[in-house]
Design an enzyme around this catalytic site. Structure first.
Site, PDB file in Angstrom:
ATOM      1  N   HIS A 197      46.267  45.621  25.797  1.00  0.00           N
ATOM      2  CA  HIS A 197      46.789  44.205  26.161  1.00  0.00           C
ATOM      3  C   HIS A 197      48.079  44.169  25.283  1.00  0.00           C
ATOM      4  CE1 HIS A 197      42.641  42.539  26.929  1.00  0.00           C
ATOM      5  NE2 HIS A 197      43.101  42.832  28.007  1.00  0.00           N
ATOM      6  N   HIS A 200      35.507  46.195  36.233  1.00  0.00           N
ATOM      7  CA  HIS A 200      36.106  45.147  35.348  1.00  0.00           C
ATOM      8  C   HIS A 200      35.151  44.846  34.466  1.00  0.00           C
ATOM      9  CE1 HIS A 200      40.370  44.558  34.169  1.00  0.00           C
ATOM     10  NE2 HIS A 200      40.128  43.436  33.903  1.00  0.00           N
ATOM     11  N   TYR A 232      37.926  37.071  24.672  1.00  0.00           N
ATOM     12  CA  TYR A 232      36.559  37.251  24.360  1.00  0.00           C
ATOM     13  C   TYR A 232      35.896  36.552  23.125  1.00  0.00           C
ATOM     14  CZ  TYR A 232      38.005  41.131  27.526  1.00  0.00           C
ATOM     15  OH  TYR A 232      38.337  41.727  28.549  1.00  0.00           O
ATOM     16  N   ARG A 244      34.563  46.914  31.545  1.00  0.00           N
ATOM     17  CA  ARG A 244      35.752  46.576  30.434  1.00  0.00           C
ATOM     18  C   ARG A 244      35.356  45.378  29.545  1.00  0.00           C
ATOM     19  NH1 ARG A 244      41.140  47.722  29.534  1.00  0.00           N
ATOM     20  NH2 ARG A 244      42.462  46.003  29.481  1.00  0.00           N
ATOM     21  N   LYS A 304      48.915  49.941  32.608  1.00  0.00           N
ATOM     22  CA  LYS A 304      49.849  49.259  33.404  1.00  0.00           C
ATOM     23  C   LYS A 304      51.181  49.466  33.133  1.00  0.00           C
ATOM     24  CE  LYS A 304      47.346  44.977  34.395  1.00  0.00           C
ATOM     25  NZ  LYS A 304      47.030  43.417  34.303  1.00  0.00           N
ATOM     26  N   ARG A 360      40.191  50.022  32.540  1.00  0.00           N
ATOM     27  CA  ARG A 360      40.762  49.501  33.975  1.00  0.00           C
ATOM     28  C   ARG A 360      40.223  50.529  34.957  1.00  0.00           C
ATOM     29  NH1 ARG A 360      45.307  48.380  30.926  1.00  0.00           N
ATOM     30  NH2 ARG A 360      45.571  46.032  30.750  1.00  0.00           N
TER      31      ARG A 360
END
Length: 298
Positions: A270, A244, A279, A247, A172, A148
């Site tokens: 994730h 992004h 994806y 990514r 995050k 990110r």
């Protein structure tokens, strides 16, 4: 309880109890600010403890006139989280959002770049300028490690474990993970560090920051966006490109080359594999290849 007091306590809860980043906290708080502004504009004198479902429904109805379905859903989700916190803390008995449904939205597929498009963007970097080596190292890292933009600009020299083939990434909620880094990406980072960064005057507090601006401080997210937008313009790339996008391309290209979804999930950081599963929808040929290779009646 006043709105500003409730919002301040809520932001503290998001930071301490849920471990969210400042960007996420600001995003949640923005939803509450919008509601507060709406109440003030329409002279509603009601506290967060007493506000009714009908009042919030009217706010959402008015806001929806200027929002698409995805933004409406995000607004409702943010408000629901805030009032769930008030219920959790025993300020309210019920959540006024419980009976308010979010609009149905489809899952948005991310934009991706081909390997050729990524190569062309990186080739467009002007290496005659000092920031050229830095920009090349940044884009190679974005694509090579699937970071990110906040993770990229937050990288430290002390996060580089090249001998082991990994970098330590803070994602995050300040959650850390180790991501593999290939030799080619290591090479570009080393070129930048040894030939550009080592000759910069570095401001106090940024001695360990990997990617620096010309003033010797940490780069901003906006600057990385600008660098990529300018490169896309230089090669006349018509796609909507952002950090992004690199990514997304990282994950998609791994999947196309038969990497397993669980490994991609770990590298992207994730929490849920359902986030990574998006994806799978990008490349239908991959699914066809799986069937042809593994199904007993192929």
């Amino acid at each position: 309880m006043k709105w500003q007091t409730a919002l301040k306590d809520y932001k503290t809860y998001l930071k301490i109890e849920r471990g969210l980043s400042e960007n996420s906290i600001s995003s949640y708080a923005l939803d509450i600010y919008k509601l507060i502004q709406y109440l003030e504009t329409n002279n509603f004198e009601v506290s967060p403890i007493k506000i009714s479902s009908e009042t919030i429904q009217q706010f959402i109805y008015d806001a929806a006139k200027q929002l698409n379905a995805r933004s409406q859903s995000r607004l409702i989700s943010g408000l629901r989280s805030f009032f769930s916190y008030l219920v959790f803390e025993d300020y309210r008995e019920t959540n006024p959002l419980d009976l308010i449904e979010s609009p149905k939205i489809g899952r948005k597929l991310p934009d991706t770049l081909s390997e050729e498009e990524i190569d062309n963007l990186i080739k467009a970097i002007d290496l005659s300028k000092p920031e050229g080596e830095r920009n090349r190292a940044m884009l190679e890292t974005l694509y090579g490690c699937g970071l990110r933009v906040s993770e990229l600009i937050g990288l430290k020299l002390s996060d580089l474990f090249f001998a082991e083939g990994f970098i330590k990434v803070t994602g995050k909620g300040d959650k850390q993970r180790f991501v593999p880094i290939v030799n080619a990406t290591q090479k570009y980072i080393n070129l930048y560090v040894q030939h550009i960064r080592n000759h910069q005057t570095i401001q106090a507090g940024f001695e360990d920051t990997l990617f620096l601006n010309r003033r010797g401080k940490q780069l901003t997210r906006a600057m990385v966006f600008t660098i990529i937008k300018n490169l896309a313009k230089a090669i006349d790339l018509k796609k909507n490109v952002s950090p992004h996008t690199f990514r997304h391309s990282f994950a998609t290209h791994l999947l196309e080359n038969d990497a397993d979804l669980r490994s991609i999930q770990l590298m992207l950081g994730h929490e849920s594999i359902t986030t990574t599963e998006i994806y799978v929808h990008l490349d239908k040929s991959h699914l066809t290849k799986v069937i042809e290779e593994f199904h007993p009646r192929k």
